[in-house]
Design an enzyme around this catalytic site. Structure first.
Site, short mmCIF file in Angstrom:
data_model
loop_
_atom_site.label_atom_id
_atom_site.label_comp_id
_atom_site.label_asym_id
_atom_site.label_seq_id
_atom_site.Cartn_x
_atom_site.Cartn_y
_atom_site.Cartn_z
N ASN A 1 0.86 -1.18 0.00
CA ASN A 1 0.00 0.00 0.00
C ASN A 1 0.90 1.23 0.00
O ASN A 1 1.49 1.57 1.02
CB ASN A 1 -0.90 -0.03 1.25
CG ASN A 1 -1.77 1.21 1.34
OD1 ASN A 1 -1.80 2.04 0.42
ND2 ASN A 1 -2.46 1.36 2.46
N TRP A 2 0.97 1.88 -1.16
CA TRP A 2 1.86 3.03 -1.27
C TRP A 2 1.27 4.30 -0.66
O TRP A 2 1.93 5.32 -0.61
CB TRP A 2 2.22 3.27 -2.74
CG TRP A 2 3.23 2.32 -3.28
CD1 TRP A 2 3.94 1.38 -2.58
CD2 TRP A 2 3.67 2.20 -4.65
NE1 TRP A 2 4.79 0.70 -3.42
CE2 TRP A 2 4.65 1.17 -4.69
CE3 TRP A 2 3.35 2.85 -5.83
CZ2 TRP A 2 5.30 0.80 -5.86
CZ3 TRP A 2 3.99 2.49 -7.00
CH2 TRP A 2 4.95 1.46 -7.03
N LYS A 3 0.02 4.24 -0.24
CA LYS A 3 -0.64 5.42 0.34
C LYS A 3 -0.42 6.62 -0.59
O LYS A 3 -0.49 6.45 -1.80
CB LYS A 3 -0.14 5.64 1.77
CG LYS A 3 -0.29 4.36 2.60
CD LYS A 3 -0.02 4.52 4.06
CE LYS A 3 -0.22 3.17 4.77
NZ LYS A 3 -0.08 3.27 6.22
N HIS B 1 -9.74 1.08 4.97
CA HIS B 1 -8.41 1.22 5.57
C HIS B 1 -8.49 2.17 6.77
O HIS B 1 -9.26 3.13 6.76
CB HIS B 1 -7.41 1.75 4.53
CG HIS B 1 -6.00 1.73 5.04
ND1 HIS B 1 -5.49 2.74 5.83
CD2 HIS B 1 -5.03 0.80 4.90
CE1 HIS B 1 -4.24 2.42 6.15
NE2 HIS B 1 -3.94 1.26 5.60
N GLU C 1 -6.77 4.57 7.76
CA GLU C 1 -6.60 6.00 7.48
C GLU C 1 -7.87 6.59 6.88
O GLU C 1 -8.18 7.77 7.10
CB GLU C 1 -5.37 6.21 6.57
CG GLU C 1 -4.09 6.03 7.38
CD GLU C 1 -2.93 5.44 6.63
OE1 GLU C 1 -2.89 5.51 5.39
OE2 GLU C 1 -2.03 4.88 7.31
N GLU D 1 -5.30 -4.90 10.46
CA GLU D 1 -4.26 -3.89 10.65
C GLU D 1 -4.55 -3.12 11.94
O GLU D 1 -5.35 -2.16 11.93
CB GLU D 1 -4.25 -2.91 9.48
CG GLU D 1 -3.88 -3.54 8.15
CD GLU D 1 -3.31 -2.51 7.19
OE1 GLU D 1 -2.16 -2.69 6.78
OE2 GLU D 1 -3.99 -1.53 6.89
N GLY E 1 2.53 2.40 10.89
CA GLY E 1 3.49 3.49 10.78
C GLY E 1 4.16 3.87 12.10
O GLY E 1 4.77 4.93 12.22
N SER F 1 3.49 -1.93 10.39
CA SER F 1 4.94 -1.92 10.63
C SER F 1 5.64 -3.23 10.24
O SER F 1 6.59 -3.66 10.90
CB SER F 1 5.25 -1.55 12.09
OG SER F 1 4.84 -0.22 12.33
N GLY G 1 2.92 -0.91 4.30
CA GLY G 1 2.95 0.49 3.91
C GLY G 1 4.38 0.96 3.69
O GLY G 1 4.98 0.73 2.64
#
Ligand code: 13P
Length: 261
Positions: free
Chosen positions: A9-11, A96, A98, A168, A174, A213, A234
Site C-alpha cells: 500500500n503506497w498510500k 483502511h 486512514e 491492521e 506506521g 509496521s 505500507g
C-alpha cells in the site's frame, strides 16, 4: 499449501515517474513465480501507469486504495471501482484505518464501498483493526468483528469466499510497533470464526493478511504463523530493495514443511 499475498500500500506516495523507476528495479529482482501473489496499491493517479508498466507481468496485480460507493455521477474528486477497473485495478482496499480515522469513514460506508467493488468485479480487501485505546480496554476482538460484519453486510455469503480481509491494528500502522505473531494469530482466528458464521465452510478460502509496521526483519516470523495468509505493507513497500526483501522472504523461508502450512 500456503500461497501468501504480499500487498504494497503506497498510500500517498510515488507518482507515475517514481513508480516506473521503482518497478524497473523491483522487476529485475523478482522473477515470475506462482507460489505467491504480489499486489500494488498505488495512488489513483499512478494506478494506470503501474498497470502499463506491468503489462508483461500478469503474475503481479494492481489495486485501488479507495473508491466511492457510487459508480458514476456528480461526485467531484472521487474515484469509482468501475473506473479503477478500467484503469487496470483488480483489487480495492475497503475501510483502511486512514480512511476511517483521518477521513471519518463509517462502518456503513465500508459496506457500501465493498458492494461497489463487487459490482465492478474488483476483489475487496476489507481492512479492520482496533485503536490503542480499544486494545487497552480489551475490545480488540469486539471492534474487529463489528467492522467485519458491517463491511460484509452488503455481500451474499457465497461472495465472501472471493474476498480478502486485512487485520491492521491502528496502533501498529506506521509506528514501528508490530503485533507479535501470537497477537495476530488470536485476532485472525476470531476473524476466521466470524467468517465461518457468515459464510460457512466457504470462509476457509478467505485470505487474512496482517498489516502494521511489517518490514524485512519481521516479515518471516509473521508469515510463519499459520493463520497469517499474507502481509499488507505500507512504509517498507516504498523502497524497491526493502519491498523485494519482504516479498522474497517466502522463497527463503525455513523448510518445505514450513511452507506447507
Ligand atoms: P505501515 O506498514 O507503514 O505500518 O502501514 C501499514 C498499512 O497501513 C498498510 O495498509
Amino acid at each position: 499449501m500456503k500461497h501468501p499475498i504480499f500487498a504494497a500500500n503506497w498510500k500517498l506516495n510515488h507518482g507515475p515517474a517514481d513508480a516506473d523507476a521503482f518497478l524497473r528495479q523491483f522487476l529485475a529482482y523478482y522473477p515470475r513465480t506462482q507460489d505467491r501473489t504480489v499486489i500494488f496499491f498505488p495512488p489513483a493517479l499512478t494506478l494506470h501507469a503501474v498497470h502499463l508498466a506491468l503489462k508483461d507481468r500478469t503474475d503481479i496485480k494492481v489495486g485501488v486504495q479507495n473508491i466511492h460507493s457510487e459508480d458514476y455521477g456528480a461526485f467531484t474528486g472521487e474515484n469509482s471501482a468501475a473506473i479503477a477497473r478500467g484503469a487496470g485495478a483488480k483489487y480495492a482496499l475497503i475501510g483502511h484505518s486512514e480512511r476511517r480515522h483521518i477521513f471519518g469513514e463509517s462502518d456503513e460506508q465500508a459496506g457500501k464501498k465493498l458492494a461497489a467493488a463487487v459490482r465492478a468485479g474488483l476483489t475487496p480487501v476489507l481492512c479492520v483493526g482496533e485503536t490503542l485505546a480499544q486494545r487497552e480496554a480489551g475490545d480488540t476482538v469486539t471492534v474487529v468483528i463489528r467492522q467485519l460484519r458491517a463491511g460484509l453486510s452488503t455481500a451474499e455469503p457465497a461472495q465472501v469466499a472471493g474476498f480478502i480481509v486485512a487485520y491492521e491494528p491502528v496502533w501498529a500502522i506506521g509506528t514501528g510497533k508490530t503485533a507479535t505473531p501470537s497477537d495476530a494469530t488470536t485476532v485472525h482466528l476470531a476473524i476466521r470464526e466470524e467468517l465461518r458464521t457468515l459464510a460457512g465452510e466457504r470462509a476457509e478460502a478467505v485470505p487474512i493478511l496482517y498489516g502494521g509496521s511489517v518490514n524485512c526483519g519481521n516479515a518471516e516470523s509473521l508469515l510463519a504463523a499459520p493463520e497469517v495468509n499474507g502481509l499488507l505493507v505500507g512504509g517498507a513497500s516504498l523502497d524497491a530493495d526493502s519491498w523485494s526483501g519482504i516479498v522474497r522472504t517466502w522463497a527463503t523461508m525455513a523448510s518445505p514443511l514450513e511452507r506447507r502450512r
